[in-house]
Structure formats: C-alpha cells, structure tokens
Write an enzyme that holds these catalytic residues in place. Structure first.
Site, PDB file in Angstrom:
ATOM      1  N   ASN A   7      19.127 -20.120  16.804  1.00  0.00           N
ATOM      2  CA  ASN A   7      18.566 -20.967  15.595  1.00  0.00           C
ATOM      3  C   ASN A   7      17.688 -19.761  15.067  1.00  0.00           C
ATOM      4  O   ASN A   7      16.604 -19.614  15.443  1.00  0.00           O
ATOM      5  CB  ASN A   7      17.645 -22.083  16.113  1.00  0.00           C
ATOM      6  CG  ASN A   7      17.082 -22.745  14.918  1.00  0.00           C
ATOM      7  OD1 ASN A   7      16.967 -22.355  13.867  1.00  0.00           O
ATOM      8  ND2 ASN A   7      16.714 -24.059  15.454  1.00  0.00           N
ATOM      9  N   ARG A  99      22.678 -22.310  13.642  1.00  0.00           N
ATOM     10  CA  ARG A  99      22.074 -23.247  12.497  1.00  0.00           C
ATOM     11  C   ARG A  99      22.250 -22.416  11.533  1.00  0.00           C
ATOM     12  O   ARG A  99      22.027 -21.173  11.402  1.00  0.00           O
ATOM     13  CB  ARG A  99      20.565 -23.564  13.011  1.00  0.00           C
ATOM     14  CG  ARG A  99      19.903 -24.175  11.693  1.00  0.00           C
ATOM     15  CD  ARG A  99      18.623 -24.348  12.145  1.00  0.00           C
ATOM     16  NE  ARG A  99      17.841 -24.743  11.090  1.00  0.00           N
ATOM     17  CZ  ARG A  99      16.878 -24.510  10.362  1.00  0.00           C
ATOM     18  NH1 ARG A  99      16.111 -23.271  10.868  1.00  0.00           N
ATOM     19  NH2 ARG A  99      16.248 -24.789   9.274  1.00  0.00           N
ATOM     20  N   HIS A 187      16.794 -29.740   6.323  1.00  0.00           N
ATOM     21  CA  HIS A 187      16.322 -30.155   7.507  1.00  0.00           C
ATOM     22  C   HIS A 187      17.393 -31.422   7.997  1.00  0.00           C
ATOM     23  O   HIS A 187      16.990 -32.072   8.643  1.00  0.00           O
ATOM     24  CB  HIS A 187      15.103 -30.866   7.262  1.00  0.00           C
ATOM     25  CG  HIS A 187      13.978 -30.137   6.978  1.00  0.00           C
ATOM     26  ND1 HIS A 187      12.804 -30.437   6.258  1.00  0.00           N
ATOM     27  CD2 HIS A 187      13.380 -28.737   7.439  1.00  0.00           C
ATOM     28  CE1 HIS A 187      11.993 -29.354   5.895  1.00  0.00           C
ATOM     29  NE2 HIS A 187      12.423 -28.535   6.981  1.00  0.00           N
ATOM     30  N   ARG A 248       4.391 -24.443   0.033  1.00  0.00           N
ATOM     31  CA  ARG A 248       5.265 -24.793  -1.278  1.00  0.00           C
ATOM     32  C   ARG A 248       4.797 -25.980  -2.105  1.00  0.00           C
ATOM     33  O   ARG A 248       4.032 -26.809  -1.422  1.00  0.00           O
ATOM     34  CB  ARG A 248       6.462 -25.152  -0.732  1.00  0.00           C
ATOM     35  CG  ARG A 248       7.404 -24.120  -0.397  1.00  0.00           C
ATOM     36  CD  ARG A 248       8.859 -24.212   0.150  1.00  0.00           C
ATOM     37  NE  ARG A 248       8.690 -23.679   1.580  1.00  0.00           N
ATOM     38  CZ  ARG A 248       9.645 -24.484   2.417  1.00  0.00           C
ATOM     39  NH1 ARG A 248      10.493 -25.435   2.083  1.00  0.00           N
ATOM     40  NH2 ARG A 248       9.620 -23.902   3.713  1.00  0.00           N
ATOM     41  N   GLU A 391      16.106 -29.983  17.252  1.00  0.00           N
ATOM     42  CA  GLU A 391      17.435 -29.500  16.333  1.00  0.00           C
ATOM     43  C   GLU A 391      18.267 -28.730  17.314  1.00  0.00           C
ATOM     44  O   GLU A 391      19.487 -28.863  17.143  1.00  0.00           O
ATOM     45  CB  GLU A 391      16.796 -28.715  15.310  1.00  0.00           C
ATOM     46  CG  GLU A 391      16.205 -29.297  14.092  1.00  0.00           C
ATOM     47  CD  GLU A 391      15.295 -28.473  13.237  1.00  0.00           C
ATOM     48  OE1 GLU A 391      14.324 -27.417  13.899  1.00  0.00           O
ATOM     49  OE2 GLU A 391      15.681 -28.426  12.112  1.00  0.00           O
TER      50      GLU A 391
END
Ligand code: ADP
Length: 413
Positions: A7, A99, A187, A248, A391
């Site tokens: 990942n 990923r 995501h 952000r 994940e």
C-alpha cells in the site's frame, strides 16, 4: 495462501503478509504474519524501515541509498532473512496485491497485472501524479525481487466505477466526458471494506442495505452504497472535491478560481498548492490540519480553530444530506478513518442534524472509544456504526477472490 499486500502512499510504503487458510474470509482481518513500513522522508530524507512480526520480533533501520528499489528489496528481504524471518523463501508468497489509486474509466474491478495493465497505470499518472508512480515502482520492485509471482492491482477508484451517469458526469460541456473528465471517486477500498464489515456486524445481507460511509481522515469522502455498490460519492475527478479536509478545501465555487486567476496574483501552481495544502482545517484554523491540534486550540479559546470545526461539521452534514436521495432511505451511517473513528464530537454533531429522520446516537456508546460497534440507541431508526477501516485486508480479500476464483466472504452473504 500467502498474500503480500503493498500500500504505497506519497511518503510511506506500508506492506503486510497475510496467510489465509480455508475457504472463508472473515470480514475483519487475522493478524498478519509480518508487517513492514518504509518512511521515505524520515530524518533528513534517509528512508527508514520498520518491521514487526506476529511473534513480536521488531526491527527499525535507516537505509542509506538513493535507490527506491534497493530500499524495497531490503524491506521485503526481512520476511525470509534475519530475526524477523517468517517464511523460508520468497517463493512461498503466492500472490502480491497492490493498492493502485487510479484505475481510470477502464478498471472497475481488481485485475491481474500484465504489461498492458502497467502501461495503463502509467498512462493514468496525469490523473494521480502523487500516487500512481509510487504504485508502479512497487510493482516493478516486486517483479525484480520475486520474479513471476502473480501480482494484482486493486484500484481505489474501482468501487465507484458503476455510479450512475447522472451522478458521475459534471454538467460542463459534453466534450469533458469524451476527455474522461468525470467523477471517479476515491477511498473505494475503504468504503467497500466498511460496507462489507457493516453488513457482517448487522447480520444482514449487504445487497439489502442502504448505507452512507463517512471516511474522515486527512482526506475525507462519503459514499452512498446500495445493493453493495457505490451509487454516489463526494470526491470527484480528483480527491479535491466534496468535504472539507485536513488541508484540502473540498468543493468551492469554481468562480473563485477564475477570479483569483484574473486578479493575476495566482499562477496555476499557486492554486494547486493553496487548494491542496493550505486550505481545509489547516487553512481556516491557521494552526494545523490535524484534528487533535485543532481540538487542543479550541480548548484554549482559539476562535479560528472553532470556526474550522464548525465549517467541517456544516459540510459533513450538507454532503450526508446530499447522499440521501440516491439511496431513498438509510439503514446505517458509518464512520471510519482517523477522525471518523476517534472524534465523538464530530459523529454527534453530524447525527444531531438528522434526528428528525429518527437517527439517535447513544451518548455513552459514542464516547467509549467504539471500535466496530453500533453506537445508535435501540430506538434509532438508523444504525450508526464506527468501523476501523482495514484497507490492507480488503486488498488481500480481493486477491484471494481473484486467484481462487470464488468469493465466499465469511458471514457476508
Ligand atoms: P490518512 O488519511 O492520512 O490515512 P488518518 O485516517 O490517519 O489519515 O486520519 C488523520 C486524522 O485523524 C487527523 O486529522 C488526526 O488528527 C485525526 N485523528 C487520529 N487519531 C485521533 C484521535 N485520537 N483524536 C482526534 N483526532 C484523531
């Protein structure tokens, strides 16, 4: 089956080795045999590796080389060499799952990596400049080190690949669609994991559930999930869209960008930096993008830190509301990632706005560090779950499904 998961983020590379025995894949992960991490920007730019095994062996080392693949080789070697050895040789690894952040319009499912797939990931670098190069580097390093092992790409965009056109297409000129300027969403691996885990925790068939998953970390996004598929999401063509995030902005009036460019004070690169790095919680508070520091500043009376949280909550409620029409009802609201899992005030504030729909949080359950728990009251019309996102385990499960040719998932029906 032994599955290595890689990942790669923009500054770290996390890896873990799972062993799956038997046909059933539980919705929550078993303990990995081995976990490794590279911090590329550790002290003065010298990469650091950290390793831990299921038996408790640990290793921390600085690697002084300029070659990324040498650092990767060093990390992976610790699986079959030295005190952290968990397998006898590299050939015991059956499959490697990566990923990959951006799969573009073409990859709506995980895929076995071939030269064609690598070229496609490379062609998508302009859409994910911070991530896809690191993903490719990981794939190539594994090729060098493990030879012909089966490698699988699990895309962060794939779960959103079947969002209906009305939600995916921006109302600009139609040429944008032909230029692949559409909502991709991100995501996806986390949203999918949480949906499957929620079905398991609720003892329900995922196909029957209408869910909103709130991934609230440094990056933040929501997904509306129906029949096990994402039907709307807040991130868009890039991860800049939607919710307010750590640094952000999330969605803003695009007219602001035109205004700033016309004023002549901003270049395109300035806009990129401001919107991605100097906005959100950090931009408004002037303190930090980290919610822990914002909370500390609020307790010392910082008005801007409080304003940052107020905007964050307003936007979270706004977008939860925006997800509802695609679902036409709601069975569970799910909170995950750093803020979603650890900040009860944010969960409470988000849910309060929807009490008129019958959503009711149990204050005591909400504040007692819930992990993979239902925090709604008995009477609540909607379940509210806090789920620790996993994940890497989701990537391992995707690999297992693809390689073994069947997808039996624990209790998930
Ligand atoms: P990333 O998107 O980088 O994976 P994370 O999921 O780790 O991010 O989430 C990072 C955010 O979660 C930060 O704002 C951090 O402050 C917040 N966070 C993590 N743990 C806590 C905690 N115990 N209390 C409050 N905020 C937390």
């Amino acid at each position: 089956m032994k599955i290595l998961v890689l990942n790669a983020g923009s500054s770290t590379q996390k890896s873990c080795l799972y062993e799956i025995t038997g046909e059933f894949l539980p919705s929550s992960p078993p303990q990995p045999l081995w976990e490794g991490k590279i911090d590329w920007s550790h002290y003065q730019g010298v990469p650091q590796i950290q390793v831990e095994t299921a038996t408790g062996e640990q290793l921390v080392e600085q690697i002084t080389t300029d070659s990324q693949s040498e650092v990767m080789a060093h990390l992976l070697n610790t699986m079959w060499q030295g005190s952290t050895k968990v397998i006898n040789q590299s050939s015991e690894i059956d499959v490697v799952g990566h990923r990959v952040v951006h799969g573009g319009r073409y990859y709506r499912e995980s895929v076995v990596i071939t030269q064609f797939v690598k070229d496609a990931i490379a062609n998508l670098i302009n859409l994910a400049p911070a991530h896809n190069p690191a993903n490719l580097a990981g794939i190539e390093a594994v090729e060098k080190l493990l030879g012909q092992v089966t490698q699988i790409a699990v895309f962060d965009t794939a779960f959103h690949g079947n969002i209906p056109e009305a939600a995916a297409i921006y109302p600009g000129p139609y040429e944008w669609v032909e230029q692949d300027i559409i909502r991709y969403g991100f995501h996806g691996i986390s949203h999918q994991y949480c949906a499957e885990r929620a079905a398991d925790l609720l003892g329900k068939d995922l196909q029957s559930l209408r869910l909103i998953t709130c991934h609230l970390g440094n990056g933040c996004s929501l997904a509306a999930i129906k029949n096990g598929c994402s039907v709307d999401t807040t991130m868009g063509f890039t991860p800049l869209d939607g919710l307010m995030m750590g640094s952000r902005s999330g969605s803003i009036d695009p007219g602001i960008l035109i205004y700033l460019l016309r004023q002549g004070n901003y270049t395109v690169d300035d806009l990129d930096r401001v919107l991605n790095k100097a906005s959100g919680l950090s931009g408004i508070s002037g303190i930090s993008s980290d919610m822990r520091q914002i909370k500390a500043a609020i307790s010392q009376g910082s008005r801007r830190a409080q304003l940052a949280v107020d905007i964050y909550v307003h936007r979270l409620r706004f977008f939860i509301g925006a997800m509802l029409p695609s679902l036409q009802g709601l069975d569970a609201l799910i909170f995950t990632a750093g803020i979603g899992e650890n900040v009860p005030e944010i969960r409470q504030a988000a849910c309060e706005a929807f009490e008129f729909l019958g959503i009711k949080i149990d204050v005591s359950k909400n504040t007692h560090k819930p992990v993979d728990k239902d925090i709604a009251t008995k009477e609540s019309a909607v379940r509210v779950l806090v789920i620790h996102t996993q994940e890497d385990w989701q990537i391992a499960r995707e690999c297992y499904k693809l390689v073994s040719g069947h997808g039996k998932m624990g209790n998930v029906k």
